[in-house]
Design a protein around this motif. Structure first.
Motif, PDB file in Angstrom:
ATOM      1  N   GLY A   1       0.816  -1.206   0.000  1.00  0.00           N
ATOM      2  CA  GLY A   1       0.000   0.000   0.000  1.00  0.00           C
ATOM      3  C   GLY A   1       0.846   1.252   0.000  1.00  0.00           C
ATOM      4  N   LEU A   2       2.098   1.124  -0.458  1.00  0.00           N
ATOM      5  CA  LEU A   2       3.039   2.248  -0.488  1.00  0.00           C
ATOM      6  C   LEU A   2       3.757   2.253  -1.828  1.00  0.00           C
ATOM      7  N   PRO A   3       4.184   3.425  -2.293  1.00  0.00           N
ATOM      8  CA  PRO A   3       4.847   3.508  -3.605  1.00  0.00           C
ATOM      9  C   PRO A   3       6.297   3.047  -3.520  1.00  0.00           C
ATOM     10  N   LEU A   4       6.546   1.786  -3.804  1.00  0.00           N
ATOM     11  CA  LEU A   4       7.901   1.256  -3.684  1.00  0.00           C
ATOM     12  C   LEU A   4       8.149   0.181  -4.739  1.00  0.00           C
ATOM     13  N   TYR A   5       9.266   0.351  -5.443  1.00  0.00           N
ATOM     14  CA  TYR A   5       9.743  -0.660  -6.380  1.00  0.00           C
ATOM     15  C   TYR A   5      10.963  -1.347  -5.770  1.00  0.00           C
ATOM     16  N   LEU A   6      11.024  -2.657  -5.898  1.00  0.00           N
ATOM     17  CA  LEU A   6      12.112  -3.431  -5.323  1.00  0.00           C
ATOM     18  C   LEU A   6      13.015  -3.942  -6.435  1.00  0.00           C
ATOM     19  N   LYS A   7      14.257  -3.493  -6.437  1.00  0.00           N
ATOM     20  CA  LYS A   7      15.231  -3.952  -7.432  1.00  0.00           C
ATOM     21  C   LYS A   7      15.822  -5.283  -6.970  1.00  0.00           C
ATOM     22  N   CYS A   8      15.546  -6.342  -7.706  1.00  0.00           N
ATOM     23  CA  CYS A   8      15.922  -7.695  -7.281  1.00  0.00           C
ATOM     24  C   CYS A   8      17.303  -8.060  -7.825  1.00  0.00           C
ATOM     25  N   GLU A   9      18.269  -8.189  -6.922  1.00  0.00           N
ATOM     26  CA  GLU A   9      19.656  -8.442  -7.296  1.00  0.00           C
ATOM     27  C   GLU A   9      20.066  -9.896  -7.091  1.00  0.00           C
ATOM     28  N   GLY A  10      19.118 -10.766  -6.775  1.00  0.00           N
ATOM     29  CA  GLY A  10      19.472 -12.137  -6.453  1.00  0.00           C
ATOM     30  C   GLY A  10      19.498 -13.102  -7.613  1.00  0.00           C
ATOM     31  N   PHE A  11      19.269 -12.616  -8.830  1.00  0.00           N
ATOM     32  CA  PHE A  11      19.155 -13.531  -9.966  1.00  0.00           C
ATOM     33  C   PHE A  11      20.448 -13.579 -10.774  1.00  0.00           C
TER      34      PHE A  11
ATOM     35  N   ALA B   1      18.554   7.580   7.933  1.00  0.00           N
ATOM     36  CA  ALA B   1      18.846   6.184   8.268  1.00  0.00           C
ATOM     37  C   ALA B   1      17.680   5.618   9.059  1.00  0.00           C
ATOM     38  N   VAL B   2      17.363   4.372   8.776  1.00  0.00           N
ATOM     39  CA  VAL B   2      16.312   3.659   9.505  1.00  0.00           C
ATOM     40  C   VAL B   2      16.938   2.403  10.105  1.00  0.00           C
ATOM     41  N   LEU B   3      16.802   2.223  11.413  1.00  0.00           N
ATOM     42  CA  LEU B   3      17.306   1.024  12.084  1.00  0.00           C
ATOM     43  C   LEU B   3      16.154   0.068  12.330  1.00  0.00           C
ATOM     44  N   VAL B   4      16.316  -1.153  11.881  1.00  0.00           N
ATOM     45  CA  VAL B   4      15.228  -2.140  11.882  1.00  0.00           C
ATOM     46  C   VAL B   4      15.516  -3.246  12.887  1.00  0.00           C
ATOM     47  N   PRO B   5      14.632  -3.494  13.853  1.00  0.00           N
ATOM     48  CA  PRO B   5      14.775  -4.668  14.721  1.00  0.00           C
ATOM     49  C   PRO B   5      14.608  -5.949  13.912  1.00  0.00           C
ATOM     50  N   GLU B   6      15.299  -6.997  14.308  1.00  0.00           N
ATOM     51  CA  GLU B   6      15.222  -8.241  13.539  1.00  0.00           C
ATOM     52  C   GLU B   6      13.819  -8.829  13.516  1.00  0.00           C
TER      53      GLU B   6
ATOM     54  N   THR C   1      15.001  -6.840   5.793  1.00  0.00           N
ATOM     55  CA  THR C   1      15.378  -5.646   6.555  1.00  0.00           C
ATOM     56  C   THR C   1      15.166  -4.388   5.724  1.00  0.00           C
ATOM     57  N   VAL C   2      15.576  -4.415   4.469  1.00  0.00           N
ATOM     58  CA  VAL C   2      15.425  -3.243   3.600  1.00  0.00           C
ATOM     59  C   VAL C   2      13.948  -2.916   3.388  1.00  0.00           C
ATOM     60  N   ILE C   3      13.128  -3.931   3.157  1.00  0.00           N
ATOM     61  CA  ILE C   3      11.694  -3.697   2.966  1.00  0.00           C
ATOM     62  C   ILE C   3      11.082  -3.115   4.232  1.00  0.00           C
ATOM     63  N   ALA C   4      11.439  -3.655   5.391  1.00  0.00           N
ATOM     64  CA  ALA C   4      10.901  -3.143   6.650  1.00  0.00           C
ATOM     65  C   ALA C   4      11.300  -1.691   6.873  1.00  0.00           C
ATOM     66  N   GLY C   5      12.554  -1.355   6.583  1.00  0.00           N
ATOM     67  CA  GLY C   5      13.010   0.022   6.753  1.00  0.00           C
ATOM     68  C   GLY C   5      12.335   0.972   5.789  1.00  0.00           C
ATOM     69  N   ALA C   6      12.212   0.559   4.531  1.00  0.00           N
ATOM     70  CA  ALA C   6      11.543   1.405   3.540  1.00  0.00           C
ATOM     71  C   ALA C   6      10.080   1.604   3.893  1.00  0.00           C
ATOM     72  N   THR C   7       9.429   0.542   4.373  1.00  0.00           N
ATOM     73  CA  THR C   7       8.026   0.647   4.782  1.00  0.00           C
ATOM     74  C   THR C   7       7.860   1.665   5.894  1.00  0.00           C
ATOM     75  N   ARG C   8       8.742   1.596   6.879  1.00  0.00           N
ATOM     76  CA  ARG C   8       8.650   2.536   8.007  1.00  0.00           C
ATOM     77  C   ARG C   8       8.843   3.983   7.531  1.00  0.00           C
ATOM     78  N   TRP C   9       9.845   4.210   6.686  1.00  0.00           N
ATOM     79  CA  TRP C   9      10.132   5.568   6.217  1.00  0.00           C
ATOM     80  C   TRP C   9       8.984   6.101   5.357  1.00  0.00           C
ATOM     81  N   LEU C  10       8.516   5.288   4.435  1.00  0.00           N
ATOM     82  CA  LEU C  10       7.452   5.730   3.534  1.00  0.00           C
ATOM     83  C   LEU C  10       6.139   5.952   4.269  1.00  0.00           C
ATOM     84  N   THR C  11       5.871   5.175   5.301  1.00  0.00           N
ATOM     85  CA  THR C  11       4.646   5.363   6.083  1.00  0.00           C
ATOM     86  C   THR C  11       4.619   6.748   6.713  1.00  0.00           C
ATOM     87  N   VAL C  12       5.780   7.228   7.119  1.00  0.00           N
ATOM     88  CA  VAL C  12       5.883   8.560   7.728  1.00  0.00           C
ATOM     89  C   VAL C  12       5.885   9.659   6.678  1.00  0.00           C
ATOM     90  N   HIS C  13       6.611   9.445   5.586  1.00  0.00           N
ATOM     91  CA  HIS C  13       6.883  10.533   4.644  1.00  0.00           C
ATOM     92  C   HIS C  13       6.058  10.496   3.364  1.00  0.00           C
TER      93      HIS C  13
END
Length: 328
Positions: A24-34, A239-244, A267-279
């Protein structure tokens, strides 16, 4: 269709997941695992090896040695096997069993450090072992991802320009902080070419990179027990610090929709979610990208295993068995 003759010749740079419907937030995830190493670390590994070869540090008979909690170790194992080098990976007890087995299958020797250093924790203990190994035999060549400028140069040359080409109107870029190679490479490129883009670092609670107190971290990948020498905080806007526990929630939320991502990505998704929810909550005029470093197969015995999660996190994680198997 690409045709390659060595595993390091292939990296998928154009795959993004639109997470708007998931978060429910504007976020694209660049997938580097392939790629054949399974993570973004293949870029840095290749850059560091080829630079060492050009400088004459790596020659016939050299043995590559590196400290890694997982992804870089697999990348170096893959490239070392392709190029005919021996490789010794120095890791610790947080390294997933699947990751150790994968490195060994590729021909690497894996040494696991058991006792943490009293001041610098497991990372400092790993580094001490690497130094002792190099002092014992001149054939050992330590690439040293923690201070090696080619670590960030790989992302300055490749990762950031690819993102900029795909998203010319980018507003915010979220990057995880481990050695900070990816973070520094992307941040430098954007400061030089598109300084209006906001760079948001995502780190784990318990990491010392942003000055917080050190505490145990059980999910390998992001975070550091010793402040990374490559890190320049002036290049980071937020910077966003994410609990495990939030890392786990993000991973299980995504796997409940069919996306099996690794702990670093969670961790990156959780941090981005937190930041975008605020901003950016409720906004359609913002373009944000987060970098996904890895996929989730190597975390099946940890992040995606309910008994491990409950044993390690216990009451700190308010997730029932259904949540551990799907969205929260």
């Amino acid at each position: 269709m690409p045709v390659i003759s060595a595993p390091q010749e292939y990296n998928e740079d154009d795959l993004y997941v639109d997470l708007r419907s998931s978060l429910g937030l504007p976020l694209y995830l660049k997938c580097e695992g392939f790629n054949f190493s399974g993570s973004i670390k293949q870029k840095a590994a290749l850059e560091m090896i080829e630079a060492a070869e050009k400088a004459g540090r790596l020659t016939d008979g050299s043995v590559i040695v590196e400290s890694s909690s997982g992804n870089l170790g697999v990348a170096l194992s893959t490239i070392a096997a392709s190029k005919g080098y021996r490789f010794v990976c120095v890791t610790d007890s947080r390294c997933n069993a699947a990751t150790r087995q994968l490195m060994e299958a590729l021909g690497a020797e894996v040494h696991t450090v058991g006792a943490p250093d009293p001041e610098g924790g497991l990372l400092a203990a790993r580094l001490a072992y690497v130094r002792a190994l190099c002092d014992s035999d001149e054939r050992y060549v330590w690439l040293n991802q923690y201070v090696n400028e080619d670590n960030w140069r790989a992302h300055h040359r490749l990762t950031a320009p690819h993102i900029a080409e795909r998203f010319p109107a980018l507003d915010v870029l979220f990057v995880g902080a481990g050695t900070t190679g990816t973070l520094m490479g992307c941040a430098r490129w954007y400061r030089e070419h598109r300084p209006s883009v906001r760079i948001v670092a995502v780190d784990s609670v318990g990491s010392v990179t942003f000055g917080g107190p050190a505490s145990p971290r059980m999910i390998p990948g992001l975070g550091a027990g010793v402040r990374p020498p490559l890190f320049d905080e002036s290049l980071v806007d937020d910077a966003v610090l994410v609990p495990e526990v939030d890392t786990l929630r993000a991973c299980h939320r995504m796997v409940g929709q069919g996306f099996l991502f690794g702990g670093s990505t969670g961790t990156v998704i959780a941090g981005a979610t937190r930041w975008l929810t605020v901003h950016a909550a409720g906004r359609d005029d913002i373009t944000a990208v987060a970098i996904s470093p890895d996929l989730g197969e190597r975390y099946l015995d940890t992040v995606y295993r309910a008994d491990w999660v409950r044993r390690v996190y216990g009451a700190a994680l308010d997730m029932d068995e259904a949540a551990l198997a799907g969205p929260v």
